[in-house]
Write an enzyme that holds these catalytic residues in place. Sequence first.
Site, PDB file in Angstrom:
ATOM      1  N   GLU A 272      35.763  36.823  10.008  1.00  0.00           N
ATOM      2  CA  GLU A 272      35.261  36.392  11.281  1.00  0.00           C
ATOM      3  C   GLU A 272      36.134  35.270  11.600  1.00  0.00           C
ATOM      4  O   GLU A 272      36.454  35.031  13.052  1.00  0.00           O
ATOM      5  CB  GLU A 272      33.715  35.840  11.116  1.00  0.00           C
ATOM      6  CG  GLU A 272      32.722  37.093  10.847  1.00  0.00           C
ATOM      7  CD  GLU A 272      32.837  37.980  12.039  1.00  0.00           C
ATOM      8  OE1 GLU A 272      33.001  37.840  13.188  1.00  0.00           O
ATOM      9  OE2 GLU A 272      32.666  39.246  11.500  1.00  0.00           O
ATOM     10  N   TRP A 275      38.889  36.656  13.300  1.00  0.00           N
ATOM     11  CA  TRP A 275      38.591  37.101  14.840  1.00  0.00           C
ATOM     12  C   TRP A 275      39.128  35.877  15.459  1.00  0.00           C
ATOM     13  O   TRP A 275      39.382  36.073  16.665  1.00  0.00           O
ATOM     14  CB  TRP A 275      37.059  37.518  15.049  1.00  0.00           C
ATOM     15  CG  TRP A 275      36.940  38.854  14.710  1.00  0.00           C
ATOM     16  CD1 TRP A 275      36.304  39.435  13.597  1.00  0.00           C
ATOM     17  CD2 TRP A 275      37.219  39.976  15.580  1.00  0.00           C
ATOM     18  NE1 TRP A 275      36.593  40.980  13.749  1.00  0.00           N
ATOM     19  CE2 TRP A 275      36.943  41.123  14.956  1.00  0.00           C
ATOM     20  CE3 TRP A 275      37.954  40.179  16.738  1.00  0.00           C
ATOM     21  CZ2 TRP A 275      37.137  42.418  15.696  1.00  0.00           C
ATOM     22  CZ3 TRP A 275      38.112  41.194  17.632  1.00  0.00           C
ATOM     23  CH2 TRP A 275      37.609  42.520  16.770  1.00  0.00           C
ATOM     24  N   TRP A 303      33.735  46.789  40.132  1.00  0.00           N
ATOM     25  CA  TRP A 303      32.761  45.817  40.030  1.00  0.00           C
ATOM     26  C   TRP A 303      31.689  45.686  41.109  1.00  0.00           C
ATOM     27  O   TRP A 303      32.028  45.869  42.393  1.00  0.00           O
ATOM     28  CB  TRP A 303      33.075  44.593  39.474  1.00  0.00           C
ATOM     29  CG  TRP A 303      34.019  44.438  38.208  1.00  0.00           C
ATOM     30  CD1 TRP A 303      35.417  44.144  38.152  1.00  0.00           C
ATOM     31  CD2 TRP A 303      33.492  44.661  37.176  1.00  0.00           C
ATOM     32  NE1 TRP A 303      35.747  44.255  37.155  1.00  0.00           N
ATOM     33  CE2 TRP A 303      34.865  44.423  36.096  1.00  0.00           C
ATOM     34  CE3 TRP A 303      32.333  44.724  36.275  1.00  0.00           C
ATOM     35  CZ2 TRP A 303      34.667  44.579  34.779  1.00  0.00           C
ATOM     36  CZ3 TRP A 303      32.337  45.047  34.884  1.00  0.00           C
ATOM     37  CH2 TRP A 303      33.381  44.728  34.245  1.00  0.00           C
ATOM     38  N   ASN A 339      25.759  35.459  17.874  1.00  0.00           N
ATOM     39  CA  ASN A 339      26.987  36.368  18.197  1.00  0.00           C
ATOM     40  C   ASN A 339      26.310  37.664  18.710  1.00  0.00           C
ATOM     41  O   ASN A 339      26.872  38.263  19.874  1.00  0.00           O
ATOM     42  CB  ASN A 339      27.826  36.575  17.057  1.00  0.00           C
ATOM     43  CG  ASN A 339      28.876  37.684  17.290  1.00  0.00           C
ATOM     44  OD1 ASN A 339      29.640  37.287  18.505  1.00  0.00           O
ATOM     45  ND2 ASN A 339      29.025  38.482  16.402  1.00  0.00           N
ATOM     46  N   TRP A 357      33.119  40.693  34.257  1.00  0.00           N
ATOM     47  CA  TRP A 357      33.290  39.814  33.218  1.00  0.00           C
ATOM     48  C   TRP A 357      33.686  38.609  33.434  1.00  0.00           C
ATOM     49  O   TRP A 357      33.067  37.466  32.710  1.00  0.00           O
ATOM     50  CB  TRP A 357      33.932  40.430  31.917  1.00  0.00           C
ATOM     51  CG  TRP A 357      35.512  40.699  32.313  1.00  0.00           C
ATOM     52  CD1 TRP A 357      36.014  41.558  32.890  1.00  0.00           C
ATOM     53  CD2 TRP A 357      36.615  39.712  32.156  1.00  0.00           C
ATOM     54  NE1 TRP A 357      37.449  41.394  32.865  1.00  0.00           N
ATOM     55  CE2 TRP A 357      37.741  40.271  32.620  1.00  0.00           C
ATOM     56  CE3 TRP A 357      36.510  38.253  31.718  1.00  0.00           C
ATOM     57  CZ2 TRP A 357      38.890  39.437  32.297  1.00  0.00           C
ATOM     58  CZ3 TRP A 357      37.582  37.714  31.468  1.00  0.00           C
ATOM     59  CH2 TRP A 357      38.918  38.177  32.021  1.00  0.00           C
ATOM     60  N   TRP A 380      34.729  38.148  25.994  1.00  0.00           N
ATOM     61  CA  TRP A 380      34.161  38.741  27.117  1.00  0.00           C
ATOM     62  C   TRP A 380      35.020  40.172  27.437  1.00  0.00           C
ATOM     63  O   TRP A 380      34.442  41.028  27.860  1.00  0.00           O
ATOM     64  CB  TRP A 380      34.230  38.097  28.482  1.00  0.00           C
ATOM     65  CG  TRP A 380      32.912  37.316  28.258  1.00  0.00           C
ATOM     66  CD1 TRP A 380      32.920  35.913  27.909  1.00  0.00           C
ATOM     67  CD2 TRP A 380      31.609  37.326  28.997  1.00  0.00           C
ATOM     68  NE1 TRP A 380      31.520  35.348  28.168  1.00  0.00           N
ATOM     69  CE2 TRP A 380      30.621  36.397  28.871  1.00  0.00           C
ATOM     70  CE3 TRP A 380      31.175  38.652  29.420  1.00  0.00           C
ATOM     71  CZ2 TRP A 380      29.389  36.479  29.139  1.00  0.00           C
ATOM     72  CZ3 TRP A 380      29.873  38.647  30.272  1.00  0.00           C
ATOM     73  CH2 TRP A 380      29.122  37.695  29.872  1.00  0.00           C
TER      74      TRP A 380
HETATM   75  P1  FAD Z   1      30.277  32.583  11.964  1.00  0.00           P
HETATM   76  O1  FAD Z   1      29.500  33.986  11.808  1.00  0.00           O
HETATM   77  O2  FAD Z   1      29.463  31.448  11.002  1.00  0.00           O
HETATM   78  O3  FAD Z   1      31.657  32.540  12.272  1.00  0.00           O
HETATM   79  C1  FAD Z   1      32.474  31.523  11.650  1.00  0.00           C
HETATM   80  C2  FAD Z   1      33.386  31.166  12.670  1.00  0.00           C
HETATM   81  O4  FAD Z   1      34.303  32.417  12.865  1.00  0.00           O
HETATM   82  C3  FAD Z   1      32.971  30.820  14.010  1.00  0.00           C
HETATM   83  O5  FAD Z   1      32.607  29.487  14.042  1.00  0.00           O
HETATM   84  C4  FAD Z   1      34.086  30.957  14.863  1.00  0.00           C
HETATM   85  O6  FAD Z   1      34.922  29.956  14.914  1.00  0.00           O
HETATM   86  C5  FAD Z   1      34.637  32.413  14.319  1.00  0.00           C
HETATM   87  N1  FAD Z   1      34.113  33.506  14.841  1.00  0.00           N
HETATM   88  C6  FAD Z   1      33.052  34.346  14.491  1.00  0.00           C
HETATM   89  N2  FAD Z   1      32.844  35.297  15.325  1.00  0.00           N
HETATM   90  C7  FAD Z   1      33.913  35.310  16.118  1.00  0.00           C
HETATM   91  C8  FAD Z   1      34.396  36.283  17.097  1.00  0.00           C
HETATM   92  N3  FAD Z   1      33.651  37.182  17.283  1.00  0.00           N
HETATM   93  N4  FAD Z   1      35.488  36.015  18.056  1.00  0.00           N
HETATM   94  C9  FAD Z   1      36.239  34.814  17.698  1.00  0.00           C
HETATM   95  N5  FAD Z   1      35.741  34.002  16.648  1.00  0.00           N
HETATM   96  C10 FAD Z   1      34.708  34.261  15.916  1.00  0.00           C
HETATM   97  N6  FAD Z   1      33.153  31.957  19.997  1.00  0.00           N
HETATM   98  C11 FAD Z   1      33.793  30.758  19.959  1.00  0.00           C
HETATM   99  O7  FAD Z   1      34.190  29.903  19.269  1.00  0.00           O
HETATM  100  N7  FAD Z   1      33.888  30.251  21.399  1.00  0.00           N
HETATM  101  C12 FAD Z   1      33.500  31.235  22.484  1.00  0.00           C
HETATM  102  O8  FAD Z   1      33.657  30.509  23.500  1.00  0.00           O
HETATM  103  C13 FAD Z   1      32.757  32.075  22.341  1.00  0.00           C
HETATM  104  N8  FAD Z   1      32.378  33.076  23.376  1.00  0.00           N
HETATM  105  C14 FAD Z   1      31.963  34.273  23.157  1.00  0.00           C
HETATM  106  C15 FAD Z   1      31.625  35.115  24.165  1.00  0.00           C
HETATM  107  C16 FAD Z   1      31.157  36.379  23.897  1.00  0.00           C
HETATM  108  C17 FAD Z   1      30.700  37.058  25.204  1.00  0.00           C
HETATM  109  C18 FAD Z   1      31.005  36.861  22.507  1.00  0.00           C
HETATM  110  C19 FAD Z   1      30.394  38.300  22.484  1.00  0.00           C
HETATM  111  C20 FAD Z   1      31.393  36.166  21.547  1.00  0.00           C
HETATM  112  C21 FAD Z   1      31.881  34.772  21.681  1.00  0.00           C
HETATM  113  N9  FAD Z   1      32.291  34.003  20.674  1.00  0.00           N
HETATM  114  C22 FAD Z   1      32.747  32.548  20.891  1.00  0.00           C
HETATM  115  C23 FAD Z   1      32.334  34.652  19.243  1.00  0.00           C
HETATM  116  C24 FAD Z   1      31.091  34.446  18.403  1.00  0.00           C
HETATM  117  O9  FAD Z   1      30.000  34.756  19.222  1.00  0.00           O
HETATM  118  C25 FAD Z   1      30.961  33.009  17.947  1.00  0.00           C
HETATM  119  O10 FAD Z   1      32.000  32.526  17.566  1.00  0.00           O
HETATM  120  C26 FAD Z   1      29.889  32.809  16.753  1.00  0.00           C
HETATM  121  O11 FAD Z   1      28.824  33.282  17.504  1.00  0.00           O
HETATM  122  C27 FAD Z   1      29.890  31.154  16.512  1.00  0.00           C
HETATM  123  O12 FAD Z   1      28.574  31.119  15.514  1.00  0.00           O
HETATM  124  P2  FAD Z   1      28.826  30.835  14.117  1.00  0.00           P
HETATM  125  O13 FAD Z   1      29.685  29.519  14.161  1.00  0.00           O
HETATM  126  O14 FAD Z   1      27.647  30.758  13.400  1.00  0.00           O
HETATM  127  O15 FAD Z   1      29.892  31.856  13.675  1.00  0.00           O
END
Ligand code: FAD
Length: 452
Positions: A272, A275, A303, A339, A357, A380
């Site tokens: 993650e 990602w 849209w 997420n 979006w 997005w």
């Molecule tokens: P954990 O599951 O603990 O993951 C650890 C770290 O990995 C996160 O802190 C983050 O830095 C990174 N990460 C995890 N999932 C993703 C992902 N899908 N994409 C990119 N990085 C990821 N994340 C953001 O950091 N900033 C945003 O502005 C953002 N906007 C989002 C918008 C949408 C529509 C969606 C679907 C997802 C978005 N995310 C964003 C990705 C993700 O939802 C969050 O990073 C995550 O929910 C953060 O929670 P966590 O730290 O507990 O994640």
Amino acid sequence: MNSSIVWLRDDLRVADNPALTAAIERGGRVVVVYLLDEESPGSRPLGGASRWWLHGSLSALADDLADLGASLTLRRGAAGTVIPSLVAETGATAVFWNRRYGAVRDVDAALKSRLTDLGLVVSSFGASLLYEPWRITSGSGEPYRVFTPFWRACLATGDPRPPLPTPASIEGLAVDGDALDDWGLLPTRPDWAEGLRASWVPGSEGAHDRLEQFVEHGLALYHRRDEPALEATSRLSPHLRFGEVSPHQVWSRLHEPLAPEAQANRAKFLSEIGWREFSYTILFARPDLATANYRPEFDAFPWGDTEPEHLAAWQQGRTGVPMVDAGMRELWSSGWMHNRVRMIVASFLTKNLLVDWRVGEAWFWDTLVDADEASNAASWQWVAGSGADAAPYFRVFNPMLQAQKFDPESEYVRRWVPEIDSPDYPTPIVDLAASRTEALAAYDAVKAAKSP
Ligand code: FAD
């Protein structure tokens, strides 16, 4: 005596900060500066929640620097003007910073060549990504468009470098600057930040506490990360966004001995983080990621006109679709959303309400404490179907089924929508099945644009 300027941006920490370490190792005095730059081309003014976070983060950083003997200078304005005048004021002979990857990197490049021409030492470092985007390319030399081979290629390059230690001390050079309070980053009338204060501790100490908490408790539950009622994810995202903890520090902590249940989830958790790296790689290749469809055929997507009542209902969590409302209220209250729920609310906006979006991206930009120029835009676009490695457009999340699957006891939904069973709770603002059919019909325009 030679002095050096360290210009901090998305790296608000003293440990594992290569630019800061380089300045200290060079010898002489160190000016540490942060600019509030909303003027340079490519810099996007922060949203409200991020401004709140930034205030706390800078305040914590100033304390951390003071403990080491340095102060944090705050200045406002375009980097191309402010940094050269700081050089002139201080007589600094070197400027160090850690890299940025979006459109503002052009500002950094221009400044680097200008200062170098003036005879200064200027060095930039990799600090916020484990793998520099230009190093990870496919066989053809192009950036990867699909996550799995990208992450495999990253891991194949070997372990990231170990984090740098906290400096023992800094011979700081104090320079006049703005007072943090004068920047007006905190909301006043109304003060909507109560839920943010209750949920978060910005700053490196808060970041490391969060990391420890997660490694000790959450990581063992990470295989259940899709259940929003649980604290099974790290909530490190805002700390990573502002660089209060580096991905290298996270990686390194995760490679210390772990309990077996935590160890079992380590690779998934690190993927993650992968990602995040992938999102930055996409942004690096496409600096206009927040405004332009990654897949140009989506330019033909019809849209709908954004209906103000629909948009307001989505933003305020009163669509009558419980999982969507729960997520949007969690976002409004805490500045963060789980997420899985982010995917559900984004799918609802772009597919059931047929809202572009970019409208959703902008709302998240304003309200998320982790609003990130790469991850927000890439995610997005991923949900909308227009992005790299995107979910296929025809995959329309059914928020009712998602709720049954990931919140079967309605624990999460009831936490945020306690009035769900009352007659006051609205009926859904759209028919989910009919709007899904309409969305799939609208997608035909994209298919037509794509076919030769
Ligand atoms: P954990 O599951 O603990 O993951 C650890 C770290 O990995 C996160 O802190 C983050 O830095 C990174 N990460 C995890 N999932 C993703 C992902 N899908 N994409 C990119 N990085 C990821 N994340 C953001 O950091 N900033 C945003 O502005 C953002 N906007 C989002 C918008 C949408 C529509 C969606 C679907 C997802 C978005 N995310 C964003 C990705 C993700 O939802 C969050 O990073 C995550 O929910 C953060 O929670 P966590 O730290 O507990 O994640």
